[in-house]
Write a protein that holds these residues in place. Structure first.
Motif, mmCIF file in Angstrom:
data_model
loop_
_atom_site.group_PDB
_atom_site.id
_atom_site.type_symbol
_atom_site.label_atom_id
_atom_site.label_comp_id
_atom_site.label_asym_id
_atom_site.label_seq_id
_atom_site.Cartn_x
_atom_site.Cartn_y
_atom_site.Cartn_z
ATOM 1 N N ARG A 77 -8.728 6.330 -13.537
ATOM 2 C CA ARG A 77 -7.183 5.943 -13.357
ATOM 3 C C ARG A 77 -6.803 5.264 -12.008
ATOM 4 O O ARG A 77 -7.416 5.839 -10.749
ATOM 5 C CB ARG A 77 -6.540 7.343 -13.345
ATOM 6 C CG ARG A 77 -5.226 7.204 -13.416
ATOM 7 C CD ARG A 77 -4.238 8.428 -13.815
ATOM 8 N NE ARG A 77 -4.724 9.384 -12.849
ATOM 9 C CZ ARG A 77 -3.976 9.785 -11.654
ATOM 10 N NH1 ARG A 77 -2.840 9.053 -11.673
ATOM 11 N NH2 ARG A 77 -4.058 10.647 -10.880
ATOM 12 N N TYR A 78 -6.279 4.233 -12.140
ATOM 13 C CA TYR A 78 -5.851 3.516 -10.737
ATOM 14 C C TYR A 78 -4.837 4.293 -10.283
ATOM 15 O O TYR A 78 -3.752 4.509 -11.040
ATOM 16 C CB TYR A 78 -5.222 2.149 -11.067
ATOM 17 C CG TYR A 78 -5.276 1.409 -9.787
ATOM 18 C CD1 TYR A 78 -5.809 1.000 -8.994
ATOM 19 C CD2 TYR A 78 -3.566 1.047 -9.921
ATOM 20 C CE1 TYR A 78 -5.394 0.290 -7.757
ATOM 21 C CE2 TYR A 78 -2.964 0.488 -8.532
ATOM 22 C CZ TYR A 78 -4.101 -0.046 -7.687
ATOM 23 O OH TYR A 78 -3.473 -0.584 -6.448
ATOM 24 N N LEU A 79 -4.686 4.416 -9.027
ATOM 25 C CA LEU A 79 -3.520 5.196 -8.216
ATOM 26 C C LEU A 79 -2.657 3.926 -7.596
ATOM 27 O O LEU A 79 -3.249 2.942 -6.927
ATOM 28 C CB LEU A 79 -3.872 5.944 -7.288
ATOM 29 C CG LEU A 79 -4.648 7.309 -7.625
ATOM 30 C CD1 LEU A 79 -5.072 8.143 -6.304
ATOM 31 C CD2 LEU A 79 -3.804 8.113 -8.502
ATOM 32 N N GLU A 80 -1.456 3.973 -8.020
ATOM 33 C CA GLU A 80 -0.667 2.883 -7.475
ATOM 34 C C GLU A 80 -0.655 3.006 -5.761
ATOM 35 O O GLU A 80 -0.566 4.135 -5.298
ATOM 36 C CB GLU A 80 0.943 3.062 -7.790
ATOM 37 C CG GLU A 80 1.619 2.069 -7.439
ATOM 38 C CD GLU A 80 1.704 0.841 -8.583
ATOM 39 O OE1 GLU A 80 2.395 -0.091 -8.339
ATOM 40 O OE2 GLU A 80 0.921 0.948 -9.445
ATOM 41 N N ARG A 81 -0.877 1.863 -5.165
ATOM 42 C CA ARG A 81 -0.804 1.945 -3.625
ATOM 43 C C ARG A 81 0.565 1.457 -3.382
ATOM 44 O O ARG A 81 1.466 0.587 -3.887
ATOM 45 C CB ARG A 81 -2.216 1.031 -3.152
ATOM 46 C CG ARG A 81 -3.217 1.275 -3.806
ATOM 47 C CD ARG A 81 -3.798 2.782 -3.272
ATOM 48 N NE ARG A 81 -3.738 2.936 -1.869
ATOM 49 C CZ ARG A 81 -4.880 2.621 -1.124
ATOM 50 N NH1 ARG A 81 -6.166 2.356 -1.780
ATOM 51 N NH2 ARG A 81 -4.798 2.969 0.064
ATOM 52 N N TRP B 283 5.056 -4.460 -2.940
ATOM 53 C CA TRP B 283 5.001 -5.711 -1.849
ATOM 54 C C TRP B 283 4.302 -6.819 -2.055
ATOM 55 O O TRP B 283 4.680 -7.881 -2.070
ATOM 56 C CB TRP B 283 4.952 -4.856 -0.598
ATOM 57 C CG TRP B 283 4.948 -6.053 0.537
ATOM 58 C CD1 TRP B 283 5.745 -7.133 0.840
ATOM 59 C CD2 TRP B 283 4.484 -5.779 1.947
ATOM 60 N NE1 TRP B 283 5.578 -7.538 2.020
ATOM 61 C CE2 TRP B 283 4.946 -6.939 2.732
ATOM 62 C CE3 TRP B 283 3.368 -4.883 2.394
ATOM 63 C CZ2 TRP B 283 4.428 -6.920 4.095
ATOM 64 C CZ3 TRP B 283 3.090 -5.016 3.701
ATOM 65 C CH2 TRP B 283 3.555 -5.947 4.564
ATOM 66 N N LEU B 284 3.102 -6.578 -2.523
ATOM 67 C CA LEU B 284 2.247 -7.616 -2.826
ATOM 68 C C LEU B 284 2.520 -8.463 -4.181
ATOM 69 O O LEU B 284 2.588 -9.674 -4.190
ATOM 70 C CB LEU B 284 0.809 -6.992 -3.359
ATOM 71 C CG LEU B 284 -0.361 -8.099 -3.454
ATOM 72 C CD1 LEU B 284 -0.744 -9.130 -2.383
ATOM 73 C CD2 LEU B 284 -1.842 -7.038 -3.812
ATOM 74 N N ILE C 90 5.469 -0.476 5.016
ATOM 75 C CA ILE C 90 6.183 -0.993 3.651
ATOM 76 C C ILE C 90 7.470 -0.904 3.777
ATOM 77 O O ILE C 90 8.339 -1.272 2.674
ATOM 78 C CB ILE C 90 5.482 -0.302 2.436
ATOM 79 C CG1 ILE C 90 5.358 0.951 2.573
ATOM 80 C CG2 ILE C 90 4.028 -0.954 2.087
ATOM 81 C CD1 ILE C 90 6.510 1.758 1.745
ATOM 82 N N ASP C 91 8.031 -0.413 4.883
ATOM 83 C CA ASP C 91 9.434 -0.221 5.257
ATOM 84 C C ASP C 91 10.194 -1.615 5.374
ATOM 85 O O ASP C 91 9.738 -2.464 6.464
ATOM 86 C CB ASP C 91 9.511 0.543 6.215
ATOM 87 C CG ASP C 91 11.016 1.226 6.508
ATOM 88 O OD1 ASP C 91 12.058 0.635 6.303
ATOM 89 O OD2 ASP C 91 11.009 2.497 6.955
ATOM 90 N N PRO C 92 10.997 -1.980 4.359
ATOM 91 C CA PRO C 92 12.048 -3.158 4.860
ATOM 92 C C PRO C 92 12.576 -3.220 6.007
ATOM 93 O O PRO C 92 12.832 -4.318 6.569
ATOM 94 C CB PRO C 92 12.940 -3.019 3.757
ATOM 95 C CG PRO C 92 13.092 -1.711 3.192
ATOM 96 C CD PRO C 92 11.670 -0.959 3.352
ATOM 97 N N ALA C 93 12.796 -2.110 6.775
ATOM 98 C CA ALA C 93 13.322 -2.257 8.412
ATOM 99 C C ALA C 93 12.385 -2.551 9.103
ATOM 100 O O ALA C 93 12.955 -2.931 10.265
ATOM 101 C CB ALA C 93 13.919 -0.821 8.632
ATOM 102 N N ARG C 94 11.131 -2.620 8.890
ATOM 103 C CA ARG C 94 10.097 -3.168 9.758
ATOM 104 C C ARG C 94 9.950 -2.134 11.274
ATOM 105 O O ARG C 94 10.095 -3.097 12.173
ATOM 106 C CB ARG C 94 9.944 -4.691 10.051
ATOM 107 C CG ARG C 94 9.686 -5.383 8.671
ATOM 108 C CD ARG C 94 8.176 -5.028 8.161
ATOM 109 N NE ARG C 94 7.905 -5.981 6.890
ATOM 110 C CZ ARG C 94 8.011 -5.410 5.753
ATOM 111 N NH1 ARG C 94 8.572 -4.316 5.473
ATOM 112 N NH2 ARG C 94 7.719 -6.104 4.916
ATOM 113 N N PRO C 95 10.130 -0.922 11.253
ATOM 114 C CA PRO C 95 10.267 -0.488 12.384
ATOM 115 C C PRO C 95 8.591 -0.594 13.338
ATOM 116 O O PRO C 95 7.723 -0.641 12.445
ATOM 117 C CB PRO C 95 10.351 1.341 11.916
ATOM 118 C CG PRO C 95 9.593 1.314 10.645
ATOM 119 C CD PRO C 95 9.855 -0.274 9.893
#
Length: 409
Positions: free
Chosen positions: A3-7, A12-13, A320-325
């Motif tokens: 089973r593949y685990l979503e990363r 984003w990719l 992966i945060d869109p605010a790019r901290p």
């Protein structure tokens, strides 16, 4: 594992490949880069296989042509000339979703990477977070703190020993998900041995190899610390130049991570040294030969394990945060005030985070967060005390205690 685990990087990719011609995924060996990339690719070539690498060594431009796209180029660093061919292909036809490159992390100063400038979007893959292991969808924590949109406190939060057990399992897919007990320990120790032998040692003498082993152990023992460089160098009997080269190599292969010191003109006399971490707490346990019983009997080891574990969860989340901290740490030169993590959100302000191996932190535990809040005023958006208890409660103005498990709820 079938089973593949979503990363975390999967959505984003997919979004990047829909608009950009090429992506490079970097990360430690065995962290799952190839498995994830294959799910987004139409075809693949493995350049660590001599037969597949041959055409790319002879004529990389011709070897790229007429392959179904997106084309996964795995272990690209085994044939560095392919990066120039990707550059030329992208310059000739800049349509989205053409190439995915995967390989071990490489230094930004590596000249082999220059053809990718302006053509490749780079993204890092970390070892599995607990959120990924539990198949919970991506939900950036720091943006949630900033917006006030955090999930409910989970009902199945572990206790302190449970957190230690989760942390020591690490995040490399095979040992974390398929192995246990002494077999998992053997896998992690073998990983370190192969890392130090294959990736870093080269043709060094036996005495140099012993020093490298000692350096890695010293680094692990000081994980989650702001340790003086000389302390690490002297522990392994290394000179400054050699030790710095080791740190760069360990960073390049994704084994360690260093958070820079945060600075502001509102606070004087801040320390400038980095805060150092092993990039996976499973590796940390193997490097210091620590199991759950040992860390539960040693407050220093327990604190380093929990701090390293939480920081690595947040490092993956921040990517992966869109605010790019930008993650940093803060400590004044006198050592009177220290904040484990600063999430600098740019114009949005800062979030300060303390990590506490304590099930019921008190307001006095938040004194450094209060100090920073009072120094920064409106720029201080939130203070968070991540702790090992189950409850969520206020500790003061703009300062809240949250269970660590909220990172994956």
């Amino acid at each position: 594992m079938d089973r593949y685990l979503e990363r975390l990087i999967d959505p984003w990719l997919a979004d990047v490949l829909a608009v950009a011609p090429a992506v490079m995924i970097t990360g430690a060996r065995a962290s799952g880069k190839t498995t994830t990339a294959l799910r987004h690719a139409a075809s693949a070539v493995r350049l660590d296989r001599e037969r597949e690498a041959g055409p790319f060594e002879a004529d990389p431009d011709a070897a790229l042509r007429d392959r179904p796209e997106p084309l996964l180029i795995d272990e690209w660093q085994a044939c560095p000339g392919v990066l120039g061919a990707v550059k030329r292909a992208v310059d000739t036809e800049r349509r989205p979703g053409r190439f995915i490159l995967t390989g071990s992390v490489r230094s930004d100063t590596d000249p082999a990477l220059w053809p990718g400038t302006g053509r490749l979007i780079r993204m890092a893959m970390h070892p599995l977070t607990v959120r990924e292991q539990r198949s919970e969808p991506p939900r950036p924590f720091l943006s949630g703190v900033l917006s006030g949109d955090l999930p409910a406190t989970p009902s199945d939060s572990p206790d302190l020993r449970g957190y230690a057990e989760i942390a020591l399992a690490g995040g490399f897919p095979e040992p974390a998900l398929e192995l246990s007990g002494s077999i998992r320990d053997d896998w992690l120790r073998s990983y370190i041995e192969q890392l130090l032998t294959r990736d870093l040692r080269g043709d060094r003498s036996d005495s140099d190899r012993e020093k490298l082993d000692a350096f890695f152990e010293a680094y692990a023992l000081n994980s989650a610390g702001i340790v003086n460089d000389n302390t690490l160098y002297e522990a392994a009997g290394l000179d400054r130049r050699t030790a710095r080269a080791h740190v760069q190599m360990l960073t390049d292969v994704g084994a360690v991570a260093e958070l820079p010191a945060w600075s502001t003109n509102r606070i004087k006399r801040l320390a400038r040294g980095p805060k150092r971490y092993l990039a996976d707490t499973g590796l940390w346990g193997a490097a210091v030969n620590a199991d759950t019983d040992l860390v539960m009997s040693d407050g220093n080891l327990l604190g380093r394990l929990i701090d390293t574990f939480v920081t690595n969860q947040l490092r993956a989340d921040a990517d992966i945060d869109p605010a790019r901290p930008r993650l940093c740490h803060l400590r004044d030169r006198d050592g009177r005030h220290e904040v484990d993590l600063i999430a600098d959100m740019g114009a949005r302000g800062i979030i300060a985070i303390e990590i506490k191996a304590h099930s019921a932190p008190k307001p006095s535990h938040a004194r450094h967060l209060e100090w920073l809040r009072d120094k920064l005023g409106d720029r201080f958006k939130a203070g968070v005390m991540l702790h090992t208890g189950p409850a969520r409660f206020l500790l003061g103005d703009r300062i809240e205690a949250l269970p660590i498990s909220i990172l994956w709820s």
